[in-house]
Design an enzyme around this catalytic site. Structure first.
Site, PDB file in Angstrom:
ATOM      1  N   ASP A 148       0.844  -1.198   0.000  1.00  0.00           N
ATOM      2  CA  ASP A 148       0.000   0.000   0.000  1.00  0.00           C
ATOM      3  C   ASP A 148       0.878   1.245   0.000  1.00  0.00           C
ATOM      4  O   ASP A 148       1.656   1.468   0.935  1.00  0.00           O
ATOM      5  CB  ASP A 148      -0.897   0.011   1.243  1.00  0.00           C
ATOM      6  CG  ASP A 148      -1.835   1.201   1.215  1.00  0.00           C
ATOM      7  OD1 ASP A 148      -2.825   1.153   0.472  1.00  0.00           O
ATOM      8  OD2 ASP A 148      -1.554   2.207   1.917  1.00  0.00           O
TER       9      ASP A 148
ATOM     10  N   TYR B 214       3.176   9.949   0.770  1.00  0.00           N
ATOM     11  CA  TYR B 214       4.114   9.347   1.729  1.00  0.00           C
ATOM     12  C   TYR B 214       5.570   9.694   1.387  1.00  0.00           C
ATOM     13  O   TYR B 214       6.470   9.462   2.198  1.00  0.00           O
ATOM     14  CB  TYR B 214       3.934   7.825   1.818  1.00  0.00           C
ATOM     15  CG  TYR B 214       2.534   7.387   2.243  1.00  0.00           C
ATOM     16  CD1 TYR B 214       1.650   8.279   2.849  1.00  0.00           C
ATOM     17  CD2 TYR B 214       2.086   6.088   2.038  1.00  0.00           C
ATOM     18  CE1 TYR B 214       0.367   7.896   3.219  1.00  0.00           C
ATOM     19  CE2 TYR B 214       0.800   5.693   2.409  1.00  0.00           C
ATOM     20  CZ  TYR B 214      -0.051   6.614   2.991  1.00  0.00           C
ATOM     21  OH  TYR B 214      -1.321   6.227   3.357  1.00  0.00           O
TER      22      TYR B 214
ATOM     23  N   LYS C 279      -2.317   6.199  -4.250  1.00  0.00           N
ATOM     24  CA  LYS C 279      -3.456   7.094  -3.981  1.00  0.00           C
ATOM     25  C   LYS C 279      -3.214   8.487  -4.550  1.00  0.00           C
ATOM     26  O   LYS C 279      -2.100   9.022  -4.457  1.00  0.00           O
ATOM     27  CB  LYS C 279      -3.691   7.214  -2.466  1.00  0.00           C
ATOM     28  CG  LYS C 279      -3.674   5.874  -1.740  1.00  0.00           C
ATOM     29  CD  LYS C 279      -4.050   5.961  -0.289  1.00  0.00           C
ATOM     30  CE  LYS C 279      -3.720   4.658   0.424  1.00  0.00           C
ATOM     31  NZ  LYS C 279      -2.370   4.599   0.987  1.00  0.00           N
TER      32      LYS C 279
ATOM     33  N   HIS D  68      -7.504   9.544  -2.316  1.00  0.00           N
ATOM     34  CA  HIS D  68      -7.003   9.397  -0.941  1.00  0.00           C
ATOM     35  C   HIS D  68      -7.988   9.954   0.094  1.00  0.00           C
ATOM     36  O   HIS D  68      -8.195   9.370   1.155  1.00  0.00           O
ATOM     37  CB  HIS D  68      -5.646  10.107  -0.841  1.00  0.00           C
ATOM     38  CG  HIS D  68      -4.775   9.621   0.262  1.00  0.00           C
ATOM     39  ND1 HIS D  68      -3.404   9.549   0.162  1.00  0.00           N
ATOM     40  CD2 HIS D  68      -5.050   9.210   1.514  1.00  0.00           C
ATOM     41  CE1 HIS D  68      -2.897   9.105   1.287  1.00  0.00           C
ATOM     42  NE2 HIS D  68      -3.875   8.889   2.134  1.00  0.00           N
TER      43      HIS D  68
HETATM   44  N1  NDP Z   1      -5.810   5.940   3.298  1.00  0.00           N
HETATM   45  C1  NDP Z   1      -5.380   6.627   4.332  1.00  0.00           C
HETATM   46  O1  NDP Z   1      -5.773   7.782   4.556  1.00  0.00           O
HETATM   47  C2  NDP Z   1      -4.425   5.996   5.275  1.00  0.00           C
HETATM   48  C3  NDP Z   1      -3.751   4.878   4.920  1.00  0.00           C
HETATM   49  N2  NDP Z   1      -2.869   4.281   5.773  1.00  0.00           N
HETATM   50  C4  NDP Z   1      -2.145   3.063   5.316  1.00  0.00           C
HETATM   51  O2  NDP Z   1      -2.264   2.044   6.323  1.00  0.00           O
HETATM   52  C5  NDP Z   1      -0.966   1.648   6.741  1.00  0.00           C
HETATM   53  C6  NDP Z   1      -0.964   1.169   8.178  1.00  0.00           C
HETATM   54  O3  NDP Z   1      -1.364   2.176   9.065  1.00  0.00           O
HETATM   55  P1  NDP Z   1      -0.382   3.001  10.021  1.00  0.00           P
HETATM   56  O4  NDP Z   1      -1.109   4.228  10.390  1.00  0.00           O
HETATM   57  O5  NDP Z   1       0.946   3.108   9.386  1.00  0.00           O
HETATM   58  O6  NDP Z   1      -0.277   2.183  11.360  1.00  0.00           O
HETATM   59  P2  NDP Z   1      -0.267   0.669  11.866  1.00  0.00           P
HETATM   60  O7  NDP Z   1      -1.499   0.507  12.672  1.00  0.00           O
HETATM   61  O8  NDP Z   1       0.022  -0.277  10.781  1.00  0.00           O
HETATM   62  O9  NDP Z   1       0.949   0.738  12.885  1.00  0.00           O
HETATM   63  C7  NDP Z   1       2.281   0.929  12.470  1.00  0.00           C
HETATM   64  C8  NDP Z   1       3.149   0.992  13.704  1.00  0.00           C
HETATM   65  O10 NDP Z   1       3.078  -0.254  14.403  1.00  0.00           O
HETATM   66  C9  NDP Z   1       4.390  -0.762  14.616  1.00  0.00           C
HETATM   67  N3  NDP Z   1       4.308  -2.218  14.480  1.00  0.00           N
HETATM   68  C10 NDP Z   1       4.180  -2.936  13.344  1.00  0.00           C
HETATM   69  N4  NDP Z   1       4.122  -4.248  13.609  1.00  0.00           N
HETATM   70  C11 NDP Z   1       4.220  -4.375  14.940  1.00  0.00           C
HETATM   71  C12 NDP Z   1       4.236  -5.500  15.815  1.00  0.00           C
HETATM   72  N5  NDP Z   1       4.120  -6.744  15.346  1.00  0.00           N
HETATM   73  N6  NDP Z   1       4.356  -5.272  17.151  1.00  0.00           N
HETATM   74  C13 NDP Z   1       4.453  -4.011  17.634  1.00  0.00           C
HETATM   75  N7  NDP Z   1       4.445  -2.911  16.841  1.00  0.00           N
HETATM   76  C14 NDP Z   1       4.326  -3.092  15.505  1.00  0.00           C
HETATM   77  C15 NDP Z   1       5.243  -0.122  13.566  1.00  0.00           C
HETATM   78  O11 NDP Z   1       6.576  -0.030  14.000  1.00  0.00           O
HETATM   79  P3  NDP Z   1       7.883  -0.298  13.080  1.00  0.00           P
HETATM   80  O12 NDP Z   1       7.581   0.189  11.699  1.00  0.00           O
HETATM   81  O13 NDP Z   1       8.919   0.506  13.784  1.00  0.00           O
HETATM   82  O14 NDP Z   1       8.135  -1.771  13.131  1.00  0.00           O
HETATM   83  C16 NDP Z   1       4.609   1.253  13.489  1.00  0.00           C
HETATM   84  O15 NDP Z   1       5.057   2.058  14.558  1.00  0.00           O
HETATM   85  C17 NDP Z   1      -0.131   2.900   6.485  1.00  0.00           C
HETATM   86  O16 NDP Z   1       1.242   2.661   6.582  1.00  0.00           O
HETATM   87  C18 NDP Z   1      -0.652   3.311   5.132  1.00  0.00           C
HETATM   88  O17 NDP Z   1      -0.107   2.482   4.124  1.00  0.00           O
HETATM   89  C19 NDP Z   1      -2.719   4.749   7.053  1.00  0.00           C
HETATM   90  C20 NDP Z   1      -3.357   5.882   7.466  1.00  0.00           C
HETATM   91  C21 NDP Z   1      -4.251   6.621   6.598  1.00  0.00           C
HETATM   92  C1  BUO Z   2      -1.532   8.552   6.399  1.00  0.00           C
HETATM   93  C2  BUO Z   2      -2.371   9.070   5.348  1.00  0.00           C
HETATM   94  O1  BUO Z   2      -2.642   8.368   4.406  1.00  0.00           O
HETATM   95  C3  BUO Z   2      -2.847  10.376   5.438  1.00  0.00           C
HETATM   96  C4  BUO Z   2      -2.620  11.156   6.647  1.00  0.00           C
HETATM   97  O2  BUO Z   2      -3.461  10.848   4.533  1.00  0.00           O
END
Ligand code: NDP
Ligand code: BUO
Length: 316
Positions: free
Chosen positions: A47, A52, A81, A114
């Site tokens: 994704d 980003y 997106k 997005h």
């Molecule tokens: N369409 C939209 O508007 C949005 C889309 N997204 C998408 O969704 C994805 C996921 O959401 P996101 O907000 O990043 O957050 P997540 O809920 O996926 O959490 C990510 C965090 O969790 C940590 N983590 C990952 N695996 C573990 C584990 N097994 N144990 C403990 N901690 C863990 C990561 O740390 P580390 O990386 O340090 O391992 C990071 O700090 C985004 O990256 C993006 O691609 C997100 C928000 C908005």
């Molecule tokens: C994380 C993300 O997709 C935002 C803030 O648009």
């Protein structure tokens, strides 16, 4: 290597893996390795988003694994997106072309609007004046017409939306020639989104669940804010199933039929997160996790609250 990640059927006859890698906040210096580790671990869905700021580095990871012969392009499912500053119909095709160039791909598998609201067109992705975000009033229905052209031109196989509420979806569907295949929205136990999920299901639109772990690294988290991943009730469940809290959270999503996209740049977590297809939560435990809901949205985009298309001013 395949860990038997199931596929979800989309309303256009295509399929998508129910599990993928998120890349928001993955720094350019670490995301290439994360993508390589993920593909080695069996991930086939990534994704991405222009905003980003790391699509070239994601693309480098994809290219490395294709060049090594680990995967072929057709094995991968790549989403990106359209950012808010490119909603004007004439800007949509150039925007996907920029993303394709950055990712080093000829075609996306899925391209999403997005957010339903648009920002002022121009060089800045977050245009501001006097400390306030500058909006544009482009209608997402007009943006959608330009998105449909991208499918017709073969620049993406599927199109979808992200962060749309049910009224916005109804309005889009009134004139859509091509239905969105998915609505990518935040879903995690503190915001279980049952009403929006049921609504999208009734329209044959899948849900992609973002921030499934509660986004512990969200940039606006303040010390003392509740962190889902540390919830004691979740830790108890993890002990019961001999899994980690993250695995319980991810299993909760896929068991509800939701596509889920946890982000990690840590090799051991990337591996751990995909190991959720060898156990099942009981129906009672899924219902119990549903009770964690407290309208706890972590990704609210508050700076756009005054936009006429801000999606979170109604219940769902
Ligand atoms: N369409 C939209 O508007 C949005 C889309 N997204 C998408 O969704 C994805 C996921 O959401 P996101 O907000 O990043 O957050 P997540 O809920 O996926 O959490 C990510 C965090 O969790 C940590 N983590 C990952 N695996 C573990 C584990 N097994 N144990 C403990 N901690 C863990 C990561 O740390 P580390 O990386 O340090 O391992 C990071 O700090 C985004 O990256 C993006 O691609 C997100 C928000 C908005
Ligand atoms: C994380 C993300 O997709 C935002 C803030 O648009």
């Amino acid at each position: 290597m395949s860990l038997n990640v199931p596929f979800v059927n989309l309303n256009n006859g295509q399929q998508f893996p129910i599990f993928g890698l998120g890349t928001w906040k993955s720094k350019p210096g670490e995301v290439t390795q994360a993508v390589k580790d993920a593909i080695d671990a069996g991930y086939r869905h990534i994704d991405c988003a222009h905003v980003y700021g790391n699509e070239a580095e994601v693309g480098a990871g994809i290219k490395a694994k294709i060049d090594e012969g680990v995967v072929k392009r057709e094995d991968l499912y790549i989403t990106s997106k359209l950012w808010n500053t490119y909603h004007r119909p004439d800007l949509v095709e150039p925007a996907i072309k920029t993303t394709l160039k950055n990712l080093g791909l000829e075609q996306l598998d899925l391209y999403l609007i997005h957010w339903p609201f648009a920002f002022k067109e121009g060089d800045s992705l977050f245009p501001e004046k006097d400390g306030k975000t500058e909006f544009s009033d482009v209608d997402y229905v007009d943006t959608w017409k330009a998105m449909e052209q991208l499918v017709k031109k073969g620049l993406t196989k599927s199109i979808g939306i992200s962060n749309f509420n049910h009224e916005q979806i109804n309005r889009l569907l009134e004139s859509a020639e091509i239905k969105p295949v998915t609505n990518q929205v935040e879903v995690q136990p503190y915001l279980n989104q049952q009403k929006l999920i049921d609504f999208c299901k009734s329209k044959d639109i899948t849900i992609t669940a973002y921030s499934p772990l509660g986004s512990p690294d969200r940039p606006w988290a303040k010390p003392g804010d509740p962190q889902l991943i540390d919830d004691p009730k979740l830790k108890e469940l993890a002990q019961k199933y001999k899994k980690t809290p993250a695995q319980i959270l991810l299993r909760y999503e896929v068991q509800r039929g939701l596509i889920t996209i946890p982000k990690s740049v840590t090799k051991s977590r990337i591996q751990q997160n995909i190991e959720i297809f060898d156990f099942e939560l009981s129906a009672d435990d899924v219902k119990y996790i549903d009770t964690f809901d407290c309208k706890g949205r972590v990704c609210a985009f508050n700076t756009a609250q005054e936009h006429k298309y801000y999606p979170f001013n109604i219940e769902y």
